[in-house]
Design a protein around this motif. Structure first.
Motif, short mmCIF file in Angstrom:
data_model
loop_
_atom_site.label_atom_id
_atom_site.label_comp_id
_atom_site.label_asym_id
_atom_site.label_seq_id
_atom_site.Cartn_x
_atom_site.Cartn_y
_atom_site.Cartn_z
N PHE A 224 6.13 9.76 12.01
CA PHE A 224 5.67 11.12 12.34
C PHE A 224 4.67 11.09 13.50
O PHE A 224 4.67 11.96 14.37
CB PHE A 224 5.03 11.74 11.09
N ARG A 225 3.82 10.05 13.49
CA ARG A 225 2.86 9.90 14.59
C ARG A 225 3.51 9.20 15.77
O ARG A 225 3.24 9.53 16.92
CB ARG A 225 1.66 9.06 14.13
N SER B 217 4.88 14.85 2.06
CA SER B 217 4.60 13.96 3.18
C SER B 217 5.90 13.53 3.86
O SER B 217 6.02 13.58 5.08
CB SER B 217 3.79 12.77 2.69
N LEU B 218 6.90 13.12 3.06
CA LEU B 218 8.17 12.71 3.64
C LEU B 218 8.89 13.90 4.27
O LEU B 218 9.62 13.75 5.26
CB LEU B 218 9.07 12.11 2.55
N ASP C 198 3.78 4.90 11.22
CA ASP C 198 4.21 6.16 10.64
C ASP C 198 5.03 6.89 11.71
O ASP C 198 4.49 7.27 12.76
CB ASP C 198 2.99 6.97 10.23
N PRO D 246 0.82 -1.22 0.00
CA PRO D 246 0.00 0.00 0.00
C PRO D 246 0.85 1.27 0.00
O PRO D 246 0.35 2.35 -0.30
CB PRO D 246 -0.79 -0.12 1.30
N TYR D 247 2.15 1.16 0.35
CA TYR D 247 2.95 2.36 0.51
C TYR D 247 3.97 2.58 -0.59
O TYR D 247 4.40 3.69 -0.83
CB TYR D 247 3.67 2.34 1.86
N LEU E 32 7.54 2.20 8.41
CA LEU E 32 6.14 2.32 7.98
C LEU E 32 5.57 1.01 7.44
O LEU E 32 4.45 0.63 7.76
CB LEU E 32 6.07 3.41 6.90
N GLN F 49 0.06 12.46 8.75
CA GLN F 49 0.70 11.32 8.12
C GLN F 49 1.95 11.76 7.37
O GLN F 49 1.95 12.81 6.73
CB GLN F 49 -0.30 10.70 7.14
N SER F 50 3.00 10.94 7.41
CA SER F 50 4.18 11.24 6.62
C SER F 50 4.38 10.21 5.52
O SER F 50 5.34 10.30 4.77
CB SER F 50 5.41 11.31 7.50
N ALA F 51 3.48 9.24 5.41
CA ALA F 51 3.61 8.25 4.34
C ALA F 51 3.21 8.90 3.02
O ALA F 51 2.17 9.53 2.94
CB ALA F 51 2.69 7.07 4.62
N PRO F 52 4.04 8.76 1.98
CA PRO F 52 3.67 9.37 0.70
C PRO F 52 2.56 8.62 -0.01
O PRO F 52 2.07 9.07 -1.02
CB PRO F 52 4.97 9.33 -0.09
N ASP F 53 2.21 7.45 0.48
CA ASP F 53 1.08 6.76 -0.14
C ASP F 53 0.35 6.01 0.97
O ASP F 53 0.61 6.23 2.13
CB ASP F 53 1.58 5.82 -1.24
N GLY F 54 -0.54 5.15 0.59
CA GLY F 54 -1.28 4.41 1.57
C GLY F 54 -2.68 4.96 1.71
O GLY F 54 -3.05 5.94 1.06
N PRO F 55 -3.50 4.32 2.56
CA PRO F 55 -4.90 4.70 2.64
C PRO F 55 -5.13 6.08 3.24
O PRO F 55 -4.31 6.58 4.02
CB PRO F 55 -5.50 3.61 3.54
N LYS G 53 7.83 16.05 6.14
CA LYS G 53 7.45 16.24 7.55
C LYS G 53 8.43 15.59 8.50
O LYS G 53 8.54 15.99 9.67
CB LYS G 53 6.07 15.62 7.80
N THR H 74 -5.77 13.05 6.14
CA THR H 74 -4.53 12.63 6.80
C THR H 74 -3.41 13.64 6.59
O THR H 74 -2.27 13.38 6.98
CB THR H 74 -4.07 11.27 6.24
N HIS H 75 -3.72 14.79 5.98
CA HIS H 75 -2.66 15.75 5.64
C HIS H 75 -1.84 16.16 6.84
O HIS H 75 -0.62 16.30 6.75
CB HIS H 75 -3.30 16.99 5.00
#
Lengths: 514, 543
Positions: A358-359, A382-383, A356, A246-247, A323, B413-419, A385, B409-410
């Motif tokens: 970040f969390r 996203s990265l 994740d 998924p990632y 992740l 989340q730091s994952a560039p993809d995923g749900p 962050k 999730t903005h």
């Protein structure tokens, strides 16, 4: 309508005419499908869909005109010529998508190949309709003939243009779509040959059509494998494992003894020189911590940084946060990968958490004596962050008062502003920093940033274990020297709401890649 | 239960069944639910025509010094103000099962998400009460040397904030950055300069021309005159005719007011651009505060503090004066019983179209109109991307009639993809709101899902196959419309004039005309402070 225009009865019988009209529909559909395939593939592989589509369609239509012009040189046996044209289109068009996919990574200039193929298919498709009109001219009056042929031609175009985006691409994919329509061309040729078999010699053409048809059927069953081969060609090495999670897309390749990991097409390590990267990542930290009992690794799901850490007997517990569960599972359970990281992910001293980061850091509690921050480069917001002041404040909270951390900080040669932004940001989070760099052949000149709570250990010499392949008491201090082209410069602080690093990173690497 | 079923409802239900039977579009293509304000509970008040339809109150009369009717942002803010003053002797009656009004949210296994308002601009210096509250919630962590609030960066909208799908490519920001003619660029620059002028303007009364909360704006006739015309007419008169500029301004009017530029007062249209002077340290003044669940974060933080006072599933059916007291009849929707409360003061924090049914003695007949909205939360197995800049918080297409989507999730989340979950917004702003509202309610879940999926897939074709669930929330009366003349509307003037009197105080963004968190919050605080004074409790104003 009164059948008054019917010409002399010299042409094929009615059954033939019906098959020929049906073949107009089929060839028109196939023709447009090949055009759409070439356009879609070109925009998929080369980007800029407006340019790709418009140049592919333009070339294709021009080539069709050329084919129509060339049809004048077919002076006799139009039916035979038409059948051979069908077989050739079947071969070229049917294999077009598969061929382009496979050729893309190999071809020196993919565009030359693309347009050559588009021109060839276009010319052959351009031959079809003039030939069919001539074949049918004795069967129908001119008025009815033009009406019939053009009607089927345009209906075919409609079928193709609706089916392509709605049914074919989503359900068959591009490679299979090409093959299926190639088979339709073959079917037209074979149907005509069978109808004609009493009136002429068809054996040679039947064999040719049969061979093309068989190759397409084989291709159809192997579409998945073809897709994989094309990926192998893209990586230039044998793909021994590939998985879409998924990632990310994880691809593992091997050429000889060299094992390489790619995430979304970006090289993560090469087994030939990863020891340089990972020794330089881990030992300057561990060598500066008096009692590294508890170590935190953020990222690093390949377990290679952990391998280095676990060589240190002082380390009692490693907490690794990555992740992607698929990534850590792969590097724990695949024998050759586990051999590479010395089974670090299944060590009793290891705890792997898939979350994740970040969390995770916001909820976690320390202290950790050493923290290794090894994330992918900040290519995305996203990265990005994971390189912000807010994030480093949390990491600093988890770091013991006399602990040391290190951050993988991209190349100080390619992206010096980005490299030093990491230091500026760590300092904004209240830490003191010290940058260093190492040469890793498969990456180039690579940068790291040490950080701590202002303790003198940061500037003292590291205590390194014996037996390292890259670092020793002489080479380690040299890493901290920055020649002028990589020297420190003034940079902004990377914050969540400005993401200065993602922006400078994209700029600097784009400039470097030209 | 029979009381719940009116003839109207039976007829409407029959019509819906008939439609369902003959429409092939009703099969929902995705899992999901059709949600919304409890229309049945709300319409029960409207259809009651006086109070004869409700049974007489049962049980003993309850005595509560202060009652807040309505648990939207205004009612919650009023309750927060009372709690802040150390006053806990009140009840907050909320029609729905959960307080929050437009600031409600939901969640799934991946993330929390908003059902309505999803952000709060960094407040202006004059929004003292709001800043006080944010400090109390820990969202403001300190002050810089100039006294400007320092916001916790986790609550400020992370980069990348906005992107626009413009001519096939996603670009940063919501205004087209390429392919514009010189005249378009010049007009845009001139518009920005005009708004900058209004932002800095101060009236003859010494107040900012456009303040937030709007109640603190100047009454200077030079600016008040802008209220008399529509924003579209004002733009025409000023020569702002550029197509891309007008398309952008239309987006802004629909996004903040749910209304087309020709239905918005020029004063409100300009307020959108000139009213924000966010006050924050470190250059964060232009930023927004946002959370995965949107403004539900704020609503829930307040509601948690007011837990003992909040009575969910209770609607007010009658408010009348009895001597110095106010008598409130309240319907418990779960028990189906009517109870009577006697209070010293009441805060009506309910929209005008409800208030005039339940408290006709205190609420004059106003002709307010309301914009309907549809909000959908779309669960996706992978994040959207597209050509151009990467995924942002707010993603809008110049080619779509809808208002785009926000990524839940903005912030987290730091994952560039995923749900993730995409919150899709649309204001049904074209034509008569009543017609749009009926159409909105008539459409089935499947029809809405098809509309929403088609819009998302046009923007992000790569989401094909990634949509897992679409839940649709229908807001019949999402926002009061700031129509031309709304500031001078006699109903508002009268309501505001009556504020200090008591024992009935009104608090709802309807009274300001701008359906914004800051407006509702300010009016809630004003009503709470008025009510405390009415009850003889001295209070130092936070306003």
């Amino acid at each position: 309508m009164v059948d008054q225009d019917v010409g002399p009865n010299a042409g094929p019988p009615r059954a033939h005419a019906a098959i020929l009209l049906l073949s107009v529909l089929v060839v028109a559909t196939c023709g447009l499908i090949y055009e759409l395939l070439a356009g879609t593939l070109a925009s998929y592989l080369l980007g800029d869909s407006v340019t790709q589509f418009s140049t592919v369609i333009g070339c294709y239509l021009f080539a069709m005109g050329g084919g129509s012009f060339l049809s004048r040189y077919v002076r006799r046996d139009e039916l035979g010529a038409f059948i051979r044209v069908e077989i050739m289109i079947a071969a070229l068009g049917g294999w077009s998508a598969a061929g382009l996919f496979m050729a893309f990574p190999l071809a020196a200039d993919f565009r030359v190949l693309l347009y050559a193929l588009v021109l060839a298919i276009g010319a052959l498709v351009g031959l079809e309709i003039p030939l069919l009109i001539r074949i049918l001219q004795h069967r129908f009056g001119f008025r009815e003939l033009v009406s019939n042929v053009l009607t089927y031609d345009y209906v075919g175009a409609l079928i193709a243009s609706l089916a392509f985006p709605l049914l074919l691409v989503p359900h068959l994919g591009m490679i299979r779509t090409g093959m299926v329509f190639g088979l339709a061309n073959v079917a037209v040729a074979i149907a005509l040959l069978l109808v004609l078999r009493g009136t002429r010699a068809v054996a040679a053409d039947l064999v040719a059509a049969g061979l093309v048809g068989a190759s397409l059927i084989v291709g159809l069953t192997m579409a998945e494998r073809i897709q994989r081969w094309s990926e192998i060609a893209y990586y230039g090495e044998g793909v021994i494992h590939s998985r879409t999670t998924p990632y990310q897309r994880i691809v593992l390749t091997r050429r000889g003894a060299d094992l390489r990991l790619y995430l979304n097409g970006n090289l993560q390590f090469s087994s030939r020189d990863e020891y340089r990267y990972h020794e330089a990542l881990v030992w300057p930290v561990l060598g500066r911590v008096a009692h590294p009992a508890r170590v935190l690794v953020l990222g690093g799901g390949d377990g290679l940084a952990a391998r280095e850490i676990l060589r240190d007997d002082r380390v009692r517990h490693v907490q690794l946060v990555d992740l992607d569960p698929e990534m850590t599972r792969m590097f724990r359970d695949t024998p050759q990968l586990a051999a590479l990281n010395h089974h670090s992910l299944s060590s009793p001293r290891m705890t792997v958490t898939n979350a994740d980061a970040f969390r995770w850091v916001r909820a976690a509690s320390g202290p950790y004596d050493a923290v290794i921050v090894d994330f992918p480069d900040p290519t995305e917001y996203s990265l990005g962050k994971l390189y912000t002041e807010s994030f480093y404040r949390e990491v600093a909270r988890l770091l013991a008062p006399d602990g040391v951390m290190v951050v993988q900080s991209t190349s100080p040669l390619v992206a010096p502003r980005s490299f030093w932004t990491v230091a500026t940001t760590l300092e904004a989070a209240g830490l003191t920093t010290r940058g260093y760099h190492a040469y890793v052949p498969s990456f180039g000149e690579w940068g790291y940033t040490l950080a701590g709570h202002g303790q003198p250990a940061l500037i003292e010499a590291a205590h390194l274990p014996a037996g390292l392949r890259f670092l020793n008491a002489v080479s380690e201090p040299l890493m901290f020297d920055f020649p002028p082209d990589m020297a420190r410069r003034v940079t902004p602080v990377n914050r969540l709401d400005n993401q200065a690093l993602v922006r400078s990173f994209a700029e600097e690497w784009a400039k470097y890649d030209g | 239960m029979t009381a719940e079923v009116s003839r109207r409802a039976v007829l409407a239900g029959g019509a819906a069944l008939g439609l369902a039977a003959c429409s092939p579009a009703t099969a929902a293509p995705y899992p999901g639910a059709l949600l919304g304000a409890d229309v049945r509970r709300g319409h029960r008040l409207r259809d009651a025509k006086g109070q004869s339809a409700f049974p007489p109150p049962s049980g003993a009369e309850e005595r509560i010094p202060l009652v807040i009717a309505g648990g939207g942002v205004a009612g919650l803010a009023a309750g927060w103000r009372l709690a802040e003053a150390g006053f806990g002797d009140f009840a907050l009656l909320e029609l729905e099962n959960e307080a929050g009004g437009n600031a409600r949210g939901g969640g799934n296994a991946v993330t929390q998400f908003p059902w309505g308002a999803h952000y709060l601009p960094v407040p202006n210096r004059e929004a003292r009460g709001l800043i006080h509250m944010l400090r109390g919630f820990g969202m403001i962590t300190g002050e810089d040397a100039s006294g400007a609030p320092i916001y916790d960066p986790y609550h400020l909208c992370a980069d990348l904030e906005e992107r626009l799908l413009w001519r096939g490519t996603w670009q940063e920001g919501l205004y087209p950055a390429s392919g514009l003619g010189a005249a378009d660029i010049a007009q845009h620059d001139r518009f920005n300069a005009a708004m900058e002028h209004f932002r800095a303007a101060v009236g003859t009364d010494g107040r900012p021309a456009f303040a937030s909360p709007s109640a603190l704006s100047s009454r200077d006739p030079a600016f008040a005159a802008l209220d008399g015309q529509s924003f579209a007419a004002w733009l025409d008169a000023q020569g702002f005719t550029s197509g891309p500029l007008r398309a952008h301004l239309r987006y802004c009017c629909r996004d903040d007011y749910g209304t087309e530029p020709d239905g918005v007062s020029a004063w409100a249209g300009i307020h959108y651009f000139a009213g924000r002077r966010g006050w924050a340290a470190g250059g964060a003044g232009q930023s927004e505060l946002t959370w995965p669940e949107g403004n539900a974060r704020l609503a829930r933080l307040i509601a948690a503090r007011l837990h003992p006072q909040i009575r969910p599933s209770h609607s007010v059916v009658r408010v009348v004066r009895d001597g110095d007291d106010v008598v409130i009849d309240t319907l418990d929707h779960l028990a189906g019983t009517i109870r009577r409360i006697r209070a010293g003061a009441v805060i009506l924090a309910i929209p005008d179209f409800v208030a005039r049914h339940v408290a006709p003695d205190f609420v004059g007949h106003a002709g307010f109109s309301y914009a309907p909205w549809v909000v959908a939360n779309v669960a996706v197995s992978r994040q959207p991307w597209g050509a151009g800049v990467p995924l942002a918080w707010d993603n809008v297409s110049a080619g779509s009639e809808t208002l785009g989507y926000v990524v839940a999730t903005h912030q987290t989340q730091s994952a560039p993809d995923g749900p993730s979950v995409l919150t899709w917004y649309n204001a049904l702003s074209v034509g008569d709101p009543a017609v749009q509202r009926r159409m909105m309610l008539r459409r089935s879940l499947g029809e809405w899902q098809k509309i929403i999926a088609a819009d998302l897939l046009t923007m992000n074709p790569e989401l094909d196959g990634a949509i897992e669930r679409i839940d649709v929330w229908r807001w019949g009366h999402a926002m009061v419309q700031p129509v031309p003349g709304f500031r001078a509307d006699p109903a508002r003037v009268v309501a505001r004039a009556g504020q200090g009197a008591g024992p009935v105080f009104r608090a709802h963004s309807d009274l300001s005309g701008l359906s914004l968190f800051e407006e509702a919050h300010y009016l809630g605080l004003a009503a709470a402070e008025g009510a405390l004074r009415h009850l003889g409790r001295p209070v130092e104003s936070l306003l």
